[in-house]
Motif scaffolding. Sequence first.
Motif, PDB file in Angstrom:
ATOM      1  N   GLU A   4      48.018  78.504   2.481  1.00 40.50           N
ATOM      2  CA  GLU A   4      48.530  77.212   2.952  1.00 40.50           C
ATOM      3  C   GLU A   4      48.551  77.216   4.467  1.00 40.50           C
ATOM      4  O   GLU A   4      48.962  78.200   5.083  1.00 40.50           O
ATOM      5  CB  GLU A   4      49.976  76.995   2.472  1.00 40.50           C
ATOM      6  CG  GLU A   4      50.192  77.169   0.985  1.00 40.50           C
ATOM      7  CD  GLU A   4      49.900  75.910   0.194  1.00 40.50           C
ATOM      8  OE1 GLU A   4      50.019  74.806   0.776  1.00 40.50           O
ATOM      9  OE2 GLU A   4      49.533  76.033  -0.991  1.00 40.50           O
ATOM     10  N   SER A  64      45.453  73.305   1.768  1.00 38.66           N
ATOM     11  CA  SER A  64      45.782  74.267   0.730  1.00 38.66           C
ATOM     12  C   SER A  64      44.498  74.737   0.044  1.00 38.66           C
ATOM     13  O   SER A  64      43.660  73.951  -0.383  1.00 38.66           O
ATOM     14  CB  SER A  64      46.843  73.676  -0.195  1.00 38.66           C
ATOM     15  OG  SER A  64      46.402  73.575  -1.464  1.00 38.66           O
ATOM     16  N   ALA A  69      38.870  75.358  -4.823  1.00 37.26           N
ATOM     17  CA  ALA A  69      38.914  74.094  -4.073  1.00 37.26           C
ATOM     18  C   ALA A  69      39.785  74.181  -2.833  1.00 37.26           C
ATOM     19  O   ALA A  69      40.666  75.033  -2.729  1.00 37.26           O
ATOM     20  CB  ALA A  69      39.448  72.972  -4.971  1.00 37.26           C
ATOM     21  N   THR A  71      42.225  71.526  -0.619  1.00 37.24           N
ATOM     22  CA  THR A  71      42.839  70.207  -0.555  1.00 37.24           C
ATOM     23  C   THR A  71      43.382  70.007   0.853  1.00 37.24           C
ATOM     24  O   THR A  71      44.007  70.898   1.420  1.00 37.24           O
ATOM     25  CB  THR A  71      43.958  70.067  -1.604  1.00 37.24           C
ATOM     26  OG1 THR A  71      43.380  70.266  -2.888  1.00 37.24           O
ATOM     27  CG2 THR A  71      44.592  68.682  -1.561  1.00 37.24           C
ATOM     28  N   VAL A  73      45.523  67.282   3.194  1.00 36.55           N
ATOM     29  CA  VAL A  73      46.368  66.089   3.204  1.00 36.55           C
ATOM     30  C   VAL A  73      46.758  65.809   4.646  1.00 36.55           C
ATOM     31  O   VAL A  73      47.304  66.680   5.333  1.00 36.55           O
ATOM     32  CB  VAL A  73      47.618  66.274   2.322  1.00 36.55           C
ATOM     33  CG1 VAL A  73      48.487  65.025   2.359  1.00 36.55           C
ATOM     34  CG2 VAL A  73      47.225  66.606   0.886  1.00 36.55           C
ATOM     35  N   ALA A 117      33.664  64.233   1.350  1.00 35.76           N
ATOM     36  CA  ALA A 117      34.751  64.737   0.507  1.00 35.76           C
ATOM     37  C   ALA A 117      34.348  64.548  -0.949  1.00 35.76           C
ATOM     38  O   ALA A 117      33.725  63.548  -1.299  1.00 35.76           O
ATOM     39  CB  ALA A 117      36.035  63.982   0.804  1.00 35.76           C
ATOM     40  N   ARG A 133      44.137  61.975   1.487  1.00 30.82           N
ATOM     41  CA  ARG A 133      44.084  63.199   0.684  1.00 30.82           C
ATOM     42  C   ARG A 133      42.628  63.442   0.276  1.00 30.82           C
ATOM     43  O   ARG A 133      41.989  62.555  -0.291  1.00 30.82           O
ATOM     44  CB  ARG A 133      44.970  63.025  -0.544  1.00 30.82           C
ATOM     45  CG  ARG A 133      44.842  64.124  -1.579  1.00 30.82           C
ATOM     46  CD  ARG A 133      45.708  63.812  -2.783  1.00 30.82           C
ATOM     47  NE  ARG A 133      47.093  64.147  -2.501  1.00 30.82           N
ATOM     48  CZ  ARG A 133      47.631  65.342  -2.771  1.00 30.82           C
ATOM     49  NH1 ARG A 133      46.900  66.290  -3.324  1.00 30.82           N
ATOM     50  NH2 ARG A 133      48.883  65.580  -2.490  1.00 30.82           N
ATOM     51  N   THR A 135      39.818  66.402  -1.424  1.00 33.81           N
ATOM     52  CA  THR A 135      39.607  67.677  -2.110  1.00 33.81           C
ATOM     53  C   THR A 135      38.112  67.965  -2.156  1.00 33.81           C
ATOM     54  O   THR A 135      37.317  67.064  -2.420  1.00 33.81           O
ATOM     55  CB  THR A 135      40.163  67.623  -3.553  1.00 33.81           C
ATOM     56  OG1 THR A 135      41.564  67.360  -3.492  1.00 33.81           O
ATOM     57  CG2 THR A 135      39.935  68.946  -4.283  1.00 33.81           C
ATOM     58  N   ASN A 136      37.761  69.189  -1.843  1.00 35.91           N
ATOM     59  CA  ASN A 136      36.375  69.639  -2.012  1.00 35.91           C
ATOM     60  C   ASN A 136      36.361  70.906  -2.866  1.00 35.91           C
ATOM     61  O   ASN A 136      37.217  71.782  -2.704  1.00 35.91           O
ATOM     62  CB  ASN A 136      35.712  69.906  -0.662  1.00 35.91           C
ATOM     63  CG  ASN A 136      35.205  68.628  -0.018  1.00 35.91           C
ATOM     64  OD1 ASN A 136      35.889  67.608  -0.033  1.00 35.91           O
ATOM     65  ND2 ASN A 136      34.014  68.677   0.554  1.00 35.91           N
ATOM     66  N   TYR A 137      35.388  70.977  -3.757  1.00 36.07           N
ATOM     67  CA  TYR A 137      35.268  72.120  -4.669  1.00 36.07           C
ATOM     68  C   TYR A 137      34.251  73.125  -4.149  1.00 36.07           C
ATOM     69  O   TYR A 137      33.262  72.732  -3.540  1.00 36.07           O
ATOM     70  CB  TYR A 137      34.879  71.628  -6.068  1.00 36.07           C
ATOM     71  CG  TYR A 137      35.918  70.696  -6.632  1.00 36.07           C
ATOM     72  CD1 TYR A 137      37.114  71.203  -7.144  1.00 36.07           C
ATOM     73  CD2 TYR A 137      35.754  69.319  -6.587  1.00 36.07           C
ATOM     74  CE1 TYR A 137      38.097  70.357  -7.621  1.00 36.07           C
ATOM     75  CE2 TYR A 137      36.729  68.460  -7.061  1.00 36.07           C
ATOM     76  CZ  TYR A 137      37.901  68.980  -7.570  1.00 36.07           C
ATOM     77  OH  TYR A 137      38.880  68.142  -8.033  1.00 36.07           O
TER      78      TYR A 137
END
Length: 138
Positions: A4, A64, A69, A71, A73, A117, A133, A135-137
Amino acid sequence: MGIEQQYTVKGGDFSHAGSASSHVRKLLKQLEIAPEKIRRIVIALYEAEMNIVAHAISGIVRISLENDAITMVLEDQGPGIPDIEQAMKEGFSTASRKVREMGFGAGMGLANMKRNADLLEITSTVGVGTTVRMTNYF
Ligand SMILES: Nc1ncnc2c1ncn2[C@@H]1O[C@H](COP(=O)(O)OP(=O)(O)O)[C@@H](O)[C@H]1O
Ligand SMILES: [Mg+2]
């Protein structure tokens, strides 16, 4: 992984702008994430970070990292976005003259975030602020 990280971003502070995305780039490199994945993450994060600098008063970036993934924010205090659909259009910008003179305000940031993203969610309250927000994998 379970890493984090948190960064603060100051509106108008162009001299430190982009530091969250450059730290994240280094971290992902150390973790040996594929360069093409890193590229998309860093572009999306840079644009989101720059939008706080260019349009908001201040903000917090929370990163995070999990095994599969990342994330990101970004929560800011600022004017908010009255019409998100309109703001997403390429070339739309409300950037001030000062911001344009610094070379920003082409109106491509949100479109670039959408493109780079894997997941993008924007919520905003006019006069309060905006939360992005992404998220990428891996
Ligand atoms: N965090 C934010 N707070 C307030 N307004 C924003 C924010 N992010 C984007 N916007 C609005 O959306 C518009 C389009 O954003 P973007 O595509 O990044 O273009 P640009 O930043 O070059 O203006 C901005 O001009 C602004 O009106
Ligand atoms: Mg922008």
